[in-house]
Motif scaffolding. Structure first.
Motif, PDB file in Angstrom:
ATOM      1  N   GLY A 177       0.783  -1.227   0.000  1.00  0.00           N
ATOM      2  CA  GLY A 177       0.000   0.000   0.000  1.00  0.00           C
ATOM      3  C   GLY A 177       0.816   1.278   0.000  1.00  0.00           C
ATOM      4  N   ILE A 178       2.129   1.167   0.155  1.00  0.00           N
ATOM      5  CA  ILE A 178       2.980   2.348   0.289  1.00  0.00           C
ATOM      6  C   ILE A 178       3.923   2.462  -0.912  1.00  0.00           C
ATOM      7  CG2 ILE A 178       4.628   3.546   1.755  1.00  0.00           C
ATOM      8  CD1 ILE A 178       1.872   3.138   3.025  1.00  0.00           C
ATOM      9  N   ALA A 179       3.801   3.571  -1.666  1.00  0.00           N
ATOM     10  CA  ALA A 179       4.733   3.830  -2.767  1.00  0.00           C
ATOM     11  C   ALA A 179       6.045   4.390  -2.236  1.00  0.00           C
ATOM     12  CB  ALA A 179       4.106   4.800  -3.765  1.00  0.00           C
ATOM     13  N   HIS A 180       5.952   5.230  -1.208  1.00  0.00           N
ATOM     14  CA  HIS A 180       7.155   5.834  -0.621  1.00  0.00           C
ATOM     15  C   HIS A 180       6.815   6.279   0.795  1.00  0.00           C
ATOM     16  CE1 HIS A 180      11.068   7.622  -0.521  1.00  0.00           C
ATOM     17  NE2 HIS A 180      10.601   8.825  -0.264  1.00  0.00           N
ATOM     18  N   ALA A 181       7.815   6.224   1.676  1.00  0.00           N
ATOM     19  CA  ALA A 181       7.618   6.640   3.064  1.00  0.00           C
ATOM     20  C   ALA A 181       8.865   7.367   3.549  1.00  0.00           C
ATOM     21  CB  ALA A 181       7.329   5.434   3.956  1.00  0.00           C
ATOM     22  N   TYR A 182       8.666   8.260   4.493  1.00  0.00           N
ATOM     23  CA  TYR A 182       9.772   9.007   5.067  1.00  0.00           C
ATOM     24  C   TYR A 182       9.360   9.447   6.477  1.00  0.00           C
ATOM     25  CZ  TYR A 182       6.775  12.859   3.560  1.00  0.00           C
ATOM     26  OH  TYR A 182       5.698  13.698   3.367  1.00  0.00           O
ATOM     27  N   TYR A 183      10.323   9.978   7.241  1.00  0.00           N
ATOM     28  CA  TYR A 183       9.981  10.469   8.568  1.00  0.00           C
ATOM     29  C   TYR A 183      10.676  11.802   8.813  1.00  0.00           C
ATOM     30  CZ  TYR A 183      14.610   9.127  10.352  1.00  0.00           C
ATOM     31  OH  TYR A 183      15.958   9.028  10.570  1.00  0.00           O
ATOM     32  N   GLN A 184      10.124  12.548   9.744  1.00  0.00           N
ATOM     33  CA  GLN A 184      10.716  13.796  10.212  1.00  0.00           C
ATOM     34  C   GLN A 184      10.712  13.798  11.733  1.00  0.00           C
ATOM     35  OE1 GLN A 184       7.899  16.402   8.021  1.00  0.00           O
ATOM     36  NE2 GLN A 184       9.719  17.391   7.173  1.00  0.00           N
ATOM     37  N   VAL A 185      11.783  14.293  12.304  1.00  0.00           N
ATOM     38  CA  VAL A 185      11.864  14.471  13.750  1.00  0.00           C
ATOM     39  C   VAL A 185      11.728  15.962  14.040  1.00  0.00           C
ATOM     40  CG1 VAL A 185      13.279  14.195  15.800  1.00  0.00           C
ATOM     41  CG2 VAL A 185      13.311  12.431  14.016  1.00  0.00           C
ATOM     42  N   GLU A 194       0.887   6.917  -1.006  1.00  0.00           N
ATOM     43  CA  GLU A 194       0.245   5.611  -1.058  1.00  0.00           C
ATOM     44  C   GLU A 194       0.072   5.109  -2.490  1.00  0.00           C
ATOM     45  OE1 GLU A 194      -2.449   4.807   2.764  1.00  0.00           O
ATOM     46  OE2 GLU A 194      -3.371   6.201   1.354  1.00  0.00           O
ATOM     47  N   ASN A 195       0.045   3.778  -2.620  1.00  0.00           N
ATOM     48  CA  ASN A 195      -0.277   3.122  -3.878  1.00  0.00           C
ATOM     49  C   ASN A 195      -1.768   2.872  -3.990  1.00  0.00           C
ATOM     50  OD1 ASN A 195       2.233   2.630  -5.215  1.00  0.00           O
ATOM     51  ND2 ASN A 195       2.712   1.038  -3.723  1.00  0.00           N
ATOM     52  N   PHE A 196      -2.256   2.824  -5.212  1.00  0.00           N
ATOM     53  CA  PHE A 196      -3.562   2.226  -5.475  1.00  0.00           C
ATOM     54  C   PHE A 196      -3.350   0.722  -5.478  1.00  0.00           C
ATOM     55  CE2 PHE A 196      -6.899   0.627  -8.302  1.00  0.00           C
ATOM     56  CZ  PHE A 196      -8.013   1.179  -7.694  1.00  0.00           C
ATOM     57  N   THR A 197      -4.174  -0.021  -4.755  1.00  0.00           N
ATOM     58  CA  THR A 197      -3.830  -1.421  -4.479  1.00  0.00           C
ATOM     59  C   THR A 197      -4.854  -2.449  -4.949  1.00  0.00           C
ATOM     60  OG1 THR A 197      -4.758  -1.160  -2.246  1.00  0.00           O
ATOM     61  CG2 THR A 197      -2.367  -0.887  -2.510  1.00  0.00           C
ATOM     62  N   ILE A 198      -5.910  -2.055  -5.641  1.00  0.00           N
ATOM     63  CA  ILE A 198      -6.800  -3.044  -6.256  1.00  0.00           C
ATOM     64  C   ILE A 198      -6.289  -3.233  -7.678  1.00  0.00           C
ATOM     65  CG2 ILE A 198      -9.154  -3.633  -6.903  1.00  0.00           C
ATOM     66  CD1 ILE A 198     -10.139  -1.826  -4.679  1.00  0.00           C
ATOM     67  N   ILE A 199      -5.565  -4.322  -7.894  1.00  0.00           N
ATOM     68  CA  ILE A 199      -4.718  -4.449  -9.065  1.00  0.00           C
ATOM     69  C   ILE A 199      -5.080  -5.700  -9.871  1.00  0.00           C
ATOM     70  CG2 ILE A 199      -2.336  -4.521  -9.903  1.00  0.00           C
ATOM     71  CD1 ILE A 199      -3.067  -2.048  -8.265  1.00  0.00           C
ATOM     72  N   PRO A 200      -5.254  -5.543 -11.178  1.00  0.00           N
ATOM     73  CA  PRO A 200      -5.356  -6.734 -12.035  1.00  0.00           C
ATOM     74  C   PRO A 200      -3.978  -7.328 -12.254  1.00  0.00           C
ATOM     75  CG  PRO A 200      -5.464  -4.750 -13.377  1.00  0.00           C
ATOM     76  CD  PRO A 200      -5.428  -4.294 -11.940  1.00  0.00           C
ATOM     77  N   SER A 201      -3.922  -8.608 -12.511  1.00  0.00           N
ATOM     78  CA  SER A 201      -2.667  -9.263 -12.860  1.00  0.00           C
ATOM     79  C   SER A 201      -2.850  -9.979 -14.193  1.00  0.00           C
ATOM     80  CB  SER A 201      -2.251 -10.275 -11.779  1.00  0.00           C
ATOM     81  OG  SER A 201      -3.191 -11.325 -11.691  1.00  0.00           O
ATOM     82  N   ALA A 202      -1.779 -10.078 -14.940  1.00  0.00           N
ATOM     83  CA  ALA A 202      -1.845 -10.724 -16.253  1.00  0.00           C
ATOM     84  C   ALA A 202      -0.489 -11.295 -16.606  1.00  0.00           C
ATOM     85  CB  ALA A 202      -2.296  -9.733 -17.317  1.00  0.00           C
ATOM     86  N   ASN A 203      -0.498 -12.505 -17.118  1.00  0.00           N
ATOM     87  CA  ASN A 203       0.701 -13.133 -17.673  1.00  0.00           C
ATOM     88  C   ASN A 203       0.314 -13.833 -18.968  1.00  0.00           C
ATOM     89  OD1 ASN A 203       3.104 -13.013 -15.632  1.00  0.00           O
ATOM     90  ND2 ASN A 203       1.289 -13.423 -14.401  1.00  0.00           N
TER      91      ASN A 203
END
Length: 417
Positions: free
Chosen positions: A66-74, A90-99
């Motif tokens: 669900g996370i495309a990128h994360a970071y923190y700050q103090v 955040e990522n969009f996470t309802i994903i089709p798959s295909a092969n």
């Protein structure tokens, strides 16, 4: 002098005491629940600030579907304590798959699926697939790595898989209709962000039905066997993602014990280890490598466990064109970003897939037999969406340069490895 030393110790203790985390904040986690993030991260209110734990948290968070990128700050506070701010893309996470894969023998097969990778905002993975490979197949999967807490989860899987499988006999090759109906339950445990294990059992029924080709009095034309498979997986993961780039080393050991009551499909042990190494090359390059070493009980059976297959190990080779009781496979590829703008990336790919197998009942010298050695260089492209989980649409074309080689396309979603 003693008074000055005593005062210095007191001030040092007060300073350490003051460097506490007194507030946690989560930003832009629109779907992923704050309670879930708090459960799997290490920072807590009232703890002393620890940058090492924060870095480990960020690596684990960036691995979540669900996370495309994360970071923190103090953020220092007026009272001398700290607020930690976790930020997310955040990522969009309802994903089709295909092969999809083809060879120059006009073979065509595909698998389509739909999965939710961040169910209920708690990293629950649920979905299923449909496969057409001459026959119809389907499967349903559920995976919850943190279902019972920060370290413990559960995986449930069902599949009804039907394919046409070649069976290699002394008199030639026979084609069998193969069906595998299985039910699997696995317990998941994560020691820390680098080490995890899975263990469980799979109950399945294998059915082989003769279609055409060579025959042998020693190999039945119909076979149905109920089996139990006991599985243990151990993974060491020191890979750090940065959007679609990855760097680091990962090792996954898969050990299985399969029981059987039929001599034509005897019980066996199988173990294989995938060693994967990724290296960033400049700003646009990514070198990726996978080495698989596998060995199984060396039964002289036409139904050996290691397969040579388009979608598993050698791009362009075809659908299950050979089997063996041990395997060495090396995949290496160089990915290069040709174009990037906002969310879209076009990536080129050059690869070499190579491997060799031990024949059922043979010995390790079979690895050097040119009948077993296969080398397939090739080229490919990747169309990547940076904000949708695992949305890497790949097209690869592999061209064999070893004995009796084929060539063909392998098309799918997600990097090949």
């Amino acid at each position: 002098m003693k008074n000055i030393l005593f005062l210095f110790v007191i001030l040092s203790c007060v300073t350490v005491w003051a460097q506490e985390v007194t507030e946690l904040e989560y930003q832009n986690n629109k779907k992923t629940r704050a309670g879930f993030i708090k459960k799997i991260t290490q920072s807590r209110i009232g703890q002393v600030l620890d940058s090492t734990k924060l870095e480990e948290d960020i690596i684990q968070l960036k691995r979540l579907p669900g996370i495309a990128h994360a970071y923190y700050q103090v953020v220092p506070k007026k009272d001398g304590n700290y607020k930690i701010v976790y930020g997310f893309e955040e990522n969009f996470t309802i994903i089709p798959s295909a092969n999809v894969y083809t060879t120059n023998d006009d073979e065509f097969a595909y698998r389509l699926g739909l999965y939710e990778f961040n169910g209920l905002g708690r990293n629950l993975i649920f979905g299923g697939y449909y496969q057409k490979d001459i026959y119809n197949s389907f499967g349903v999967n559920f995976r919850a790595p943190f279902l019972f807490g920060k370290k413990t989860g559960l995986s449930l899987n069902y599949q009804n898989l039907t394919t046409e499988e070649p069976v290699f006999l002394d008199s030639g090759t026979a084609d069998y209709k193969y069906n595998n109906t299985s039910y699997e339950i696995l317990g998941l445990y994560q020691f820390n962000y680098k080490h995890r294990v899975e263990a469980g059992v799979n109950y399945f029924t294998e059915t082989y039905t003769y279609k055409n080709g060579a025959v042998s009095p020693e190999v039945p034309q119909f076979l149905e066997v109920d089996k139990f498979l006991y599985k243990l997986i151990y993974e060491y993961n020191n890979v750090e993602p940065y959007y679609y780039f990855v760097e680091g080393f990962k090792s996954t050991l898969n050990f299985q014990y399969v029981t059987s009551r039929n001599e034509a499909l005897p019980e066996f042990l199988i173990g294989f280890n995938d060693f994967i190494y990724y290296k960033r090359v400049g700003e646009k390059g990514n070198w990726a490598n996978r080495l698989r070493l596998g060995v199984a009980t060396n039964n002289e059976s036409p139904f050996a466990p290691f397969a040579v297959d388009n979608n598993l190990n050698i791009r362009g080779v075809g659908n299950t064109i050979d089997r063996g009781t041990a395997a060495i496979v090396l995949n290496t590829e160089y990915r290069y970003t040709l174009f990037e703008k906002d969310w879209f990336v076009l990536q080129g790919n050059a690869f070499i897939d190579g491997g060799s197998w031990r024949n059922p009942g043979g010995d390790f010298s079979d690895f050097g037999d040119d009948q077993n050695l296969r080398i397939y260089p090739g080229l490919g492209v990747r169309f990547i969406h940076k904000r949708i989980f695992n949305t890497v649409f790949r097209i690869d074309y592999g061209y064999g340069i070893t004995r009796d080689a084929t060539n063909g396309f392998v098309i799918g979603i997600g990097q090949y490895f």
